[in-house]
Design an enzyme around this catalytic site. Sequence first.
Site, PDB file in Angstrom:
ATOM      1  N   CYS A 107     -69.603  43.838 -39.268  1.00 49.10           N
ATOM      2  CA  CYS A 107     -70.689  44.680 -38.754  1.00 49.10           C
ATOM      3  C   CYS A 107     -71.957  43.899 -38.414  1.00 49.10           C
ATOM      4  O   CYS A 107     -72.333  43.779 -37.250  1.00 49.10           O
ATOM      5  CB  CYS A 107     -71.012  45.776 -39.770  1.00 49.10           C
ATOM      6  SG  CYS A 107     -69.698  47.009 -39.960  1.00 49.10           S
ATOM      7  N   ILE A 108     -72.633  43.390 -39.423  1.00 54.20           N
ATOM      8  CA  ILE A 108     -73.980  42.864 -39.210  1.00 54.20           C
ATOM      9  C   ILE A 108     -74.013  41.641 -38.298  1.00 54.20           C
ATOM     10  O   ILE A 108     -74.928  41.501 -37.486  1.00 54.20           O
ATOM     11  CB  ILE A 108     -74.662  42.564 -40.558  1.00 54.20           C
ATOM     12  CG1 ILE A 108     -74.649  43.821 -41.430  1.00 54.20           C
ATOM     13  CG2 ILE A 108     -76.108  42.138 -40.339  1.00 54.20           C
ATOM     14  CD1 ILE A 108     -75.253  43.648 -42.778  1.00 54.20           C
TER      15      ILE A 108
END
Length: 421
Positions: free
Chosen positions: A260-261
């Site tokens: 994700c990040i």
Amino acid sequence: MTVAIIGLGYVGLPLALTFVEAGESVLGLDIDTSKVDLLSQGRTYFKHIPSERIQAAVKLGRFKASVEFSEIVACEAVIICVPTPLNRHREPDISYVLQTGESIANWLKPEMLVVLESTTYPGTTEGELRRVLEKGSGLLAGEDFYLAYSPEREDPGNPQSQVKVIPKVVGGYSPRCLERVKALYGRVVETVVPVSSCRVAEATKLTENIFRSVNIALVNELKMVYGAMGIDIWEVIEAAKTKPFGFMPFYPGPGLGGHCIPIDPFYLTWKAREFGQHTRFIELAGEINQQMPAYVVEQVVNALNIEGKAVKNARILLLGLAYKPDVEDDRESPAYRLMELLEQRGAQAFFHDPYIAVIPKTREHAQYAGRQSVPFEPGYDLYLLVTAHSEFRSYNFSDLGAPIVDTRGLLKQYPDKYYRA
């Protein structure tokens, strides 16, 4: 109802089990035959999902794993949980979503609901995915079938991260689509949060992860600044978080990891250029986070220099390969970049991870596939603590007789040769 969930990874499998446990029937689809075989036998491939939970789902007769997409025709809803990585130019790669859409289109029927959960830029669901579904099926979204977006909110390894208790954001292509997707998730989760469109739902997911990326970049920069001043950033954060308002703790590390990040913010920066917008703040955060492995390696070199050793030919053991504690998830782990940078300097890099015995094939670091975890024991020139696995907290690092470089602020009792990075 019968729900098809495509992609039985960190997002799709917990979602499938949650639907089954709520009384629904689930067809789990994946192109990985090894996953399908294990699930059919009631066996898990994730340490944080016990086999007993899968066995219970199979025993109920409401869960079936398959590679046959034709079985979608018997389902009322289809949920897409496939990867959305970046390509080698750091641009969005939604090919898995579109290929899945093409497969669904072959079996799409009137009144069926299609939901995308994969993280992506605003406009994907009502744009590219809708066109693929309509072209392949001859049906129209919002009229013949229903289309929606609902971002996943999975946190592997976190016992508090349970699908049924995490509020579920949903956006529909039309008002009727919204009502249908609200009804679907309302069967299995406690709180459904409807928004006005698929684009808003897509933007919600990006905003959540961009918020984390920017704040992690901030504390990573503060770590370097305070480190130069001889101030411990972890002690500062512990003191700052005693303020009951206006502060939220984020923690620095050796670089970003996970699906994700490190990835999601770039989906927005890429899409923003189409509208003549430049996301300078987001891109700066990305630059800071991406330079952290290089900063860590410099601290390793300094620690070796203090010992009178060169980094060339130094035997360095990375403690942890997973990107987060107590899981086997190595996606986008900064450990790979650390190994790469150390070996470029001439060091011999090894790793020990209690959750990962052998490095799997990865998109960006295929050269490490097959490398095995080695025992955590004395005999190395330096130990680099990369992942805050629980087993490392109680280890007596003083017995190693070599420098330990801690990138997580994990150790509370410092051995003689202790360094922060």
